[in-house]
Design a protein around this motif. Structure first.
Motif, mmCIF file in Angstrom:
data_model
loop_
_atom_site.group_PDB
_atom_site.id
_atom_site.type_symbol
_atom_site.label_atom_id
_atom_site.label_comp_id
_atom_site.label_asym_id
_atom_site.label_seq_id
_atom_site.Cartn_x
_atom_site.Cartn_y
_atom_site.Cartn_z
ATOM 1 N N LYS A 1 -5.015 10.286 38.331
ATOM 2 C CA LYS A 1 -5.552 8.920 38.292
ATOM 3 C C LYS A 1 -5.808 8.477 36.853
ATOM 4 O O LYS A 1 -5.690 7.307 36.524
ATOM 5 C CB LYS A 1 -6.834 8.829 39.118
ATOM 6 N N ASP A 2 -6.150 9.439 35.993
ATOM 7 C CA ASP A 2 -6.325 9.114 34.569
ATOM 8 C C ASP A 2 -4.976 8.830 33.917
ATOM 9 O O ASP A 2 -4.872 8.026 33.013
ATOM 10 C CB ASP A 2 -6.942 10.313 33.822
ATOM 11 N N ILE A 3 -3.958 9.581 34.330
ATOM 12 C CA ILE A 3 -2.686 9.547 33.631
ATOM 13 C C ILE A 3 -1.580 9.128 34.566
ATOM 14 O O ILE A 3 -0.742 9.920 34.961
ATOM 15 C CB ILE A 3 -2.335 10.927 33.024
ATOM 16 N N SER A 4 -1.588 7.874 34.971
ATOM 17 C CA SER A 4 -0.444 7.437 35.751
ATOM 18 C C SER A 4 -0.133 5.989 35.442
ATOM 19 O O SER A 4 -0.993 5.221 35.027
ATOM 20 C CB SER A 4 -0.697 7.627 37.242
ATOM 21 N N MET B 1 -0.726 15.577 35.177
ATOM 22 C CA MET B 1 -2.086 16.089 35.116
ATOM 23 C C MET B 1 -2.206 16.968 33.891
ATOM 24 O O MET B 1 -1.220 17.565 33.450
ATOM 25 C CB MET B 1 -2.401 16.870 36.384
ATOM 26 N N SER B 2 -3.405 17.022 33.335
ATOM 27 C CA SER B 2 -3.569 17.751 32.087
ATOM 28 C C SER B 2 -4.961 18.364 31.999
ATOM 29 O O SER B 2 -5.941 17.771 32.463
ATOM 30 C CB SER B 2 -3.363 16.771 30.914
ATOM 31 N N LYS B 3 -5.034 19.578 31.452
ATOM 32 C CA LYS B 3 -6.320 20.195 31.138
ATOM 33 C C LYS B 3 -6.247 20.716 29.718
ATOM 34 O O LYS B 3 -5.200 21.203 29.288
ATOM 35 C CB LYS B 3 -6.615 21.352 32.096
ATOM 36 N N VAL B 4 -7.365 20.610 29.004
ATOM 37 C CA VAL B 4 -7.393 21.051 27.616
ATOM 38 C C VAL B 4 -8.262 22.300 27.514
ATOM 39 O O VAL B 4 -9.413 22.287 27.949
ATOM 40 C CB VAL B 4 -7.961 19.953 26.693
ATOM 41 N N VAL B 5 -7.710 23.373 26.939
ATOM 42 C CA VAL B 5 -8.508 24.572 26.676
ATOM 43 C C VAL B 5 -8.654 24.752 25.171
ATOM 44 O O VAL B 5 -7.796 24.352 24.391
ATOM 45 C CB VAL B 5 -7.886 25.842 27.298
ATOM 46 N N SER B 6 -9.779 25.374 24.793
ATOM 47 C CA SER B 6 -10.082 25.552 23.371
ATOM 48 C C SER B 6 -10.697 26.936 23.157
ATOM 49 O O SER B 6 -11.399 27.443 24.025
ATOM 50 C CB SER B 6 -11.074 24.461 22.954
ATOM 51 N N ALA C 1 -14.388 11.083 16.952
ATOM 52 C CA ALA C 1 -13.960 11.373 18.330
ATOM 53 C C ALA C 1 -13.375 12.775 18.411
ATOM 54 O O ALA C 1 -12.616 13.196 17.542
ATOM 55 C CB ALA C 1 -12.926 10.356 18.789
ATOM 56 N N LYS C 2 -13.742 13.488 19.481
ATOM 57 C CA LYS C 2 -13.187 14.831 19.681
ATOM 58 C C LYS C 2 -12.203 14.847 20.850
ATOM 59 O O LYS C 2 -11.703 15.890 21.236
ATOM 60 C CB LYS C 2 -14.322 15.826 19.936
ATOM 61 N N SER C 3 -11.938 13.663 21.421
ATOM 62 C CA SER C 3 -11.101 13.603 22.616
ATOM 63 C C SER C 3 -9.626 13.403 22.242
ATOM 64 O O SER C 3 -9.247 13.642 21.101
ATOM 65 C CB SER C 3 -11.613 12.496 23.532
ATOM 66 N N PHE C 4 -8.820 12.952 23.201
ATOM 67 C CA PHE C 4 -7.370 12.972 23.002
ATOM 68 C C PHE C 4 -6.683 11.631 23.222
ATOM 69 O O PHE C 4 -5.468 11.559 23.347
ATOM 70 C CB PHE C 4 -6.750 14.062 23.891
ATOM 71 N N GLY C 5 -7.487 10.560 23.285
ATOM 72 C CA GLY C 5 -6.861 9.239 23.386
ATOM 73 C C GLY C 5 -6.574 8.802 24.802
ATOM 74 O O GLY C 5 -5.581 8.127 25.069
ATOM 75 N N LYS C 6 -7.484 9.170 25.715
ATOM 76 C CA LYS C 6 -7.293 8.842 27.131
ATOM 77 C C LYS C 6 -7.031 7.344 27.354
ATOM 78 O O LYS C 6 -6.212 6.963 28.184
ATOM 79 C CB LYS C 6 -8.546 9.271 27.905
ATOM 80 N N LYS D 1 -2.022 5.033 29.299
ATOM 81 C CA LYS D 1 -1.191 4.133 30.093
ATOM 82 C C LYS D 1 -0.142 3.427 29.213
ATOM 83 O O LYS D 1 1.042 3.453 29.521
ATOM 84 C CB LYS D 1 -2.068 3.110 30.813
ATOM 85 N N ALA D 2 -0.626 2.845 28.104
ATOM 86 C CA ALA D 2 0.294 2.135 27.203
ATOM 87 C C ALA D 2 1.370 3.084 26.691
ATOM 88 O O ALA D 2 2.552 2.725 26.567
ATOM 89 C CB ALA D 2 -0.483 1.548 26.032
ATOM 90 N N LEU D 3 0.951 4.309 26.440
ATOM 91 C CA LEU D 3 1.855 5.306 25.887
ATOM 92 C C LEU D 3 2.913 5.738 26.886
ATOM 93 O O LEU D 3 4.090 5.857 26.567
ATOM 94 C CB LEU D 3 0.994 6.505 25.533
ATOM 95 N N PHE D 4 2.470 5.965 28.123
ATOM 96 C CA PHE D 4 3.415 6.447 29.121
ATOM 97 C C PHE D 4 4.390 5.351 29.495
ATOM 98 O O PHE D 4 5.553 5.624 29.795
ATOM 99 C CB PHE D 4 2.684 7.010 30.337
#
Ligand code: FE2
Length: 364
Positions: free
Chosen positions: A202-205, A212-217, A339-344, A348-351
Motif C-alpha cells: 500500500k505504501d509502494i504501489s 514490498m520492502s523492508k530495511v535492515v541495518s 532525515a534518516k528515512s528513504f523517501g517514502k 509513487k512519483a518515482l515508480f
C-alpha cells in the motif's frame, strides 16, 4: 544490551563483474568522478582477470572482467550481465566474522584466508547472500598497501574530477517472489542486523505495479540494506523486470551520499549521466508537502531532484537510469538533512517514472 557479534566498520568495497572493465572504469572515472588508484591483471601477475580499483572519498569500487572463456566470472556475466558481485564489509576480525555468521547459518563462499605482500597482510572471508551476491569480510588493520595484496597502484592518464560522492548510504537488494522475509531473517539472525522500516504494497504501489520492502541495518547503523520483493499488480513491476533481466536476485541500486546534491547532479548531468524524470507537477505543491527547505526550488526542479521529509528532517534524492543495457543496476544520489528515512513520499512519483521507462522497453 547484547554485544554485537558482528561489529562492522563500514563498507570496504563494492565489486562489480563487468564485460569490459577497462571501458567501465573510464565511465566511472569520467561520469562519476572516481579516481583510478589500483589495478590487478596480467601485468601484475594475475592471469585470468583484470580488476580496476576506483576511489572517491570513502567509496571504493572494483571493476573486474574475466580474461578467459571458461571462468566463473565469465559465467556470471553471461547470466547476469554487468552487476554487483561483492558487498565487502570492513571488520576488525574477518575469521571471527566468518565463524559467527556461519555458526548462525550463513553459507560459506570462501574460508578465511591471509594474503600478503610487502605492505603487510589482509585477512578475507566470504559468505553468500541473495542470488549469487556475496559478502566478503575484510580485515586490513595490518595492511598499508593501496588496496589488497596483489594489486598495484595505478594512475590514469585521465585526471578524474570528483563530484562530491562521499560514502555508500545504503545498498538495495531485489529478491524473488515471497523471499523478502527470508532475507530479512538472514540479516537479523545470521548477521545480527535490526529491522528498521517496513513498506508494504500500500505504501509502494501505483495504478499498475507494486512492491514490498523492508530495511535492515547493522548495530552502529553504518550498513543499511533495504530488501525488495515484487507484489501483485495489474502490470509487471520494476522488481519483476529486474529479476527477469538479472536472472534472479541481486543488487538493484546503491545510494551514494553527497553534501551538495545540486552540484553533484549538475556535474553528473553535464557528463551525460541519465536520470529518471518526474513530471513538472511534482514541484507545484512540493513545498506544501515537505515544508520549508534551505534550497531554492528552481535548481531542484531544473535538475529533477526529489525532496521528502520525515520526523527528523528532510532529504533530497534522485535516481539514475540503469547504467548498463539490461534494466538492472542503477544509482541513487542522496543528501540527508536530518532525515534518516528513504523517501517514502517520492515512491509513487518515482515508480510512475520507472513505469514510463519500462513501457519504452516493452517490459510493463
Ligand atoms: Fe534507495
Amino acid at each position: 544490551m547484547k554485544q554485537d557479534f558482528l561489529p562492522l566498520n563500514g563498507t570496504d568495497y563494492v565489486e562489480l563483474y563487468v564485460g569490459n572493465a577497462k571501458q567501465s572504469s573510464f565511465f566511472y572515472q569520467y561520469a562519476f568522478g572516481y579516481e583510478l588508484i589500483a589495478y590487478a591483471g596480467p601485468e601484475t601477475g594475475i592471469r585470468d582477470r583484470a580488476s580496476y580499483v576506483l576511489k572517491q572519498d570513502k567509496i571504493r569500487l572494483v571493476l573486474t572482467t574475466p580474461l578467459k572463456e571458461n571462468h566463473p566470472i565469465a559465467d556470471h556475466i553471461k547470466k547476469h550481465g554487468d552487476g554487483v558481485k561483492v558487498l565487502a564489509l570492513w571488520v576488525d576480525d574477518a575469521a571471527q566474522s566468518f565463524i559467527e555468521t556461519v555458526m548462525r547459518g550463513a553459507i560459506p563462499h570462501e574460508e578465511p584466508k591471509v594474503s600478503k605482500d610487502e605492505f603487510g597482510e589482509v585477512v578475507t572471508a566470504s559468505i553468500k547472500t541473495y542470488g549469487e551476491t556475496i559478502h566478503t569480510f575484510v580485515e586490513r588493520k595490518n595492511y598499508r598497501g593501496v588496496f589488497l595484496p596483489g594489486y598495484k597502484p595505478r594512475k590514469s592518464e585521465y585526471q578524474a574530477k570528483p563530484i562530491g560522492l562521499k560514502y555508500i548510504d545504503h545498498c538495495v537488494g531485489n529478491v524473488g517472489w515471497g523471499e523478502m522475509n527470508k532475507w530479512v531473517d538472514f540479516y537479523e539472525n545470521v548477521m545480527g542486523f535490526k529491522l528498521l522500516i517496513t513498506f508494504d504494497d500500500k505504501d509502494i504501489s501505483t495504478e499498475y505495479s507494486a512492491l514490498m520492502s523492508k530495511v535492515v541495518s547493522n548495530g552502529n547503523g553504518f550498513i543499511k540494506f533495504p530488501i525488495n520483493e515484487p507484489a501483485e499488480g495489474k502490470k509487471k513491476s520494476q522488481i519483476e523486470e529486474y529479476l527477469d533481466f538479472y536472472k534472479g536476485p541481486g543488487v538493484q541500486h546503491m545510494a551514494i551520499a553527497t553534501d551538495d546534491i545540486i552540484h553533484t547532479v549538475s556535474e553528473l548531468r553535464r557528463r551525460g549521466v541519465e536520470f529518471l524524470e518526474v513530471p513538472a507537477s511534482y514541484y507545484e505543491d512540493l513545498l506544501d508537502r515537505v515544508g520549508k527547505i534551505e534550497e531554492d526550488l528552481q535548481p531542484l526542479k531544473d535538475l529533477n531532484i526529489l525532496v521528502d521529509r520525515d520526523e527528523e528532517g528532510y532529504l533530497l534524492q534522485i535516481f539514475t537510469k540503469p547504467v548498463q543495457d539490461r534494466p538492472t543496476l542503477f544509482y541513487e544520489i542522496i543528501q540527508r538533512k536530518g532525515a534518516k528515512s528513504f523517501g517514502k513520499g517520492n515512491f509513487k512519483a518515482l515508480f510512475e517514472a520507472i513505469e514510463r521507462e519500462q513501457e519504452l522497453r516493452g517490459n510493463l
